[in-house]
Scaffold this active site. Structure first.
Site, PDB file in Angstrom:
ATOM      1  N   TYR A   1       0.852  -1.186   0.000  1.00 57.74           N
ATOM      2  CA  TYR A   1       0.000   0.000   0.000  1.00 57.74           C
ATOM      3  C   TYR A   1       0.884   1.230   0.000  1.00 57.74           C
ATOM      4  O   TYR A   1       1.842   1.310   0.766  1.00 57.74           O
ATOM      5  CB  TYR A   1      -0.919   0.014   1.224  1.00 57.74           C
TER       6      TYR A   1
ATOM      7  N   ASP B   1       9.378   2.853  -0.111  1.00 61.05           N
ATOM      8  CA  ASP B   1       8.302   3.524   0.614  1.00 61.05           C
ATOM      9  C   ASP B   1       8.473   3.190   2.089  1.00 61.05           C
ATOM     10  O   ASP B   1       8.100   2.107   2.539  1.00 61.05           O
ATOM     11  CB  ASP B   1       6.936   3.085   0.083  1.00 61.05           C
TER      12      ASP B   1
ATOM     13  N   LYS C   1       4.034   9.382   8.590  1.00 63.09           N
ATOM     14  CA  LYS C   1       3.755   8.802   9.906  1.00 63.09           C
ATOM     15  C   LYS C   1       4.729   9.281  10.995  1.00 63.09           C
ATOM     16  O   LYS C   1       4.590  10.407  11.460  1.00 63.09           O
ATOM     17  CB  LYS C   1       3.660   7.282   9.789  1.00 63.09           C
TER      18      LYS C   1
HETATM   19  C1  LIG Z   1       0.213   4.984   5.422  1.00 62.66           C
HETATM   20  C2  LIG Z   1       1.028   4.697   4.228  1.00 62.66           C
HETATM   21  C3  LIG Z   1       1.041   5.549   3.107  1.00 62.66           C
HETATM   22  C4  LIG Z   1       0.099   6.697   2.971  1.00 62.66           C
HETATM   23  O1  LIG Z   1       0.296   7.702   3.919  1.00 62.66           O
HETATM   24  P1  LIG Z   1      -0.932   8.693   4.255  1.00 62.66           P
HETATM   25  O2  LIG Z   1      -0.316   9.697   5.175  1.00 62.66           O
HETATM   26  O3  LIG Z   1      -1.984   7.851   4.879  1.00 62.66           O
HETATM   27  O4  LIG Z   1      -1.369   9.292   2.967  1.00 62.66           O
HETATM   28  C5  LIG Z   1       1.945   5.290   2.090  1.00 62.66           C
HETATM   29  N1  LIG Z   1       2.772   4.235   2.154  1.00 62.66           N
HETATM   30  C6  LIG Z   1       2.793   3.389   3.197  1.00 62.66           C
HETATM   31  C7  LIG Z   1       3.764   2.265   3.215  1.00 62.66           C
HETATM   32  C8  LIG Z   1       1.900   3.576   4.256  1.00 62.66           C
HETATM   33  O5  LIG Z   1       1.880   2.705   5.261  1.00 62.66           O
END
Ligand SMILES: *Cc1c(COP(=O)(O)O)cnc(C)c1O
Length: 425
Positions: free
Chosen positions: A142, A237, A265
């Site tokens: 994701y 990511d 995050k």
């Molecule tokens: C949470 C998440 C995102 C998206 O971040 P948001 O601040 O919710 O838009 C992208 N990549 C990973 C791996 C994530 O866990």
């Protein structure tokens, strides 16, 4: 649950589905969501005054626990000076320096307001740098709700994606190749077939959005090699993994250097922050230096930057990582033991302070194997824990996480609740 139920009923009349992000609605586990009123350390208190040991941690950011005094102080201090100027501030400079010091591959970086934005922008600059359009992602990975990444694997011979959400143009989904995680052969094949059209590979260096799935060597090493050979970019990511396992990224521990990295995050300390960055020659393509446009009214917001910086400073000073990992190891070992004793099929995947309980006989190493788990049983397990004051992720394919604020007592309370929950399954 009376107040939570009333709030949810009222919310459904004004907010879509009663929530601002779908997983919060508890659809994956059934029942109504719990409305939270406050958090302190590793604990949440719901709208009815019931308290929980929190293993969701706002889906990752709250690594120091809720309302950590240093973070509150930093955010309050910034807030009193004015919450947004739409002009550069010292706060963003200091956080940027701290991030680059911890992740040296991010020679130049930029802050955004969410992880989704960071990913979207990283893909844009990757496409601009390479002059190519295709991007490889992995099934069950994701990366936020970026249009071209809301794709499912194509059927049959084609690896080209098809939309996994209504409203995503088929043409955009076709710019994405969707491959199984941990499958080196599939990546090799995709590069053999499409090599010169592939702008980038985007990957979670430790998958956390299909539940926790560790990369099996040489998966990431192979991606590094393939992208280098084919002049594509490797994007890590690290929105979840950044500052989660040690002070730095997963890349720091694995000694694999991606071309671009996305963060979010934890670096926002509980405020809306994303960040992308990488090699100078790539990032210099972004406006105002280059032709890749990307902007944001609240990007680098001083309150968020101050909270993020305070979070990193505490992590650097307190070094809670070994302790968090050890506590997770204890929980995981106990959970496995209890489930096996009861004769339940279980796989507890575990990387440092993150873990996921899958009810299946099959070892989970990608999304296909994750899907063999009994999600209804997970739902019953979740509710039995919730009832006993332990808040696990309200969805199977998510990571439970420890914070630096979890105590031995929290651990005991959790294991006691888990023992009862498992007995009732
Ligand atoms: C949470 C998440 C995102 C998206 O971040 P948001 O601040 O919710 O838009 C992208 N990549 C990973 C791996 C994530 O866990």
């Amino acid at each position: 649950m009376k107040r939570s139920k009333a709030l949810f009923a009222a919310s459904k009349k004004v907010l879509v589905g009663g929530v601002d992000s779908p997983v919060r609605a508890f659809r994956a586990v059934g029942g109504d969501p719990v409305f939270m009123r406050s958090g302190k350390g590793a604990h949440l208190t719901d709208a009815d005054g019931k308290s929980y040991v929190d293993f969701v941690l706002s889906w990752g950011p709250m690594i120091l626990g809720h309302a950590h005094p240093a973070v509150v102080r930093a955010a309050e201090g910034a807030l009193r000076k004015g919450s947004s100027f739409g002009a550069p501030t010292e706060e963003e400079l200091r956080l940027a320096e701290a991030v680059r010091e911890a992740l040296p591959s991010m020679e130049r970086l930029r802050f955004t307001s969410s992880g989704t934005e960071a990913v979207m922008s990283a893909l844009r600059v990757a496409r601009a740098f390479t002059g190519r359009e295709l991007v490889i992602k992995f099934v069950g990975g994701y990366h936020g709700h970026v249009d071209s990444l809301l794709v499912a694997a194509g059927s049959g011979a084609t690896t080209l994606g098809r939309p996994d959400s209504d409203g995503v143009p088929a043409a955009w989904a076709k710019t994405t190749l969707c491959l199984p995680y941990n499958d080196v052969a599939a990546a090799q094949k995709a590069f053999r077939e499409h090599g010169r059209r592939i702008a980038a590979v985007i990957v979670e260096p430790v998958a956390a959005n299909m539940g926790v799935v560790a990369p099996e060597p040489p998966f990431l090493e192979a991606l590094r090699e393939l992208t280098r050979k084919n002049k594509s970019l490797l994007i890590f990511d690290e929105v979840i993994t950044g500052f989660r396992f040690f002070y730095g990224g997963a890349q720091t521990g694995m000694r694999i250097t991606p071309d671009l990295t996305t963060l979010g995050k934890i670096v926002g300390g509980g405020f809306p922050v994303g960040c992308y960055g990488g090699r100078k020659e790539i990032m210099d393509l972004v406006a105002p230096l280059g032709p890749v446009y990307q902007a944001g009214t609240l990007s680098g917001n001083p309150v968020a930057m101050a909270a993020g910086l305070a979070t990193l400073q505490v992590l650097k000073k307190d070094k809670p990582y070994a302790r968090m990992a050890e506590m997770a190891r204890v929980i995981v070992t106990e959970l496995r033991g209890m489930a096996r004793f009861k004769g339940l099929p279980v796989q507890v995947n575990h990387v440092a302070s993150m873990f996921t309980v899958f009810f299946t006989e099959t070892p989970v190493r990608d999304f296909a194997t994750a899907k063999t788990s009994d999600t209804r049983m997970y739902g019953r397990f979740f509710h039995a824990l919730l009832e006993r004051g332990v808040y696990f992720p309200p969805a199977q394919f998510e990571a439970a996480m420890l914070s630096a604020a979890h105590s031995k007592l929290d651990l005991e309370r959790t294991l006691e609740a888990a023992a009862r929950a498992l007995r009732r399954l």
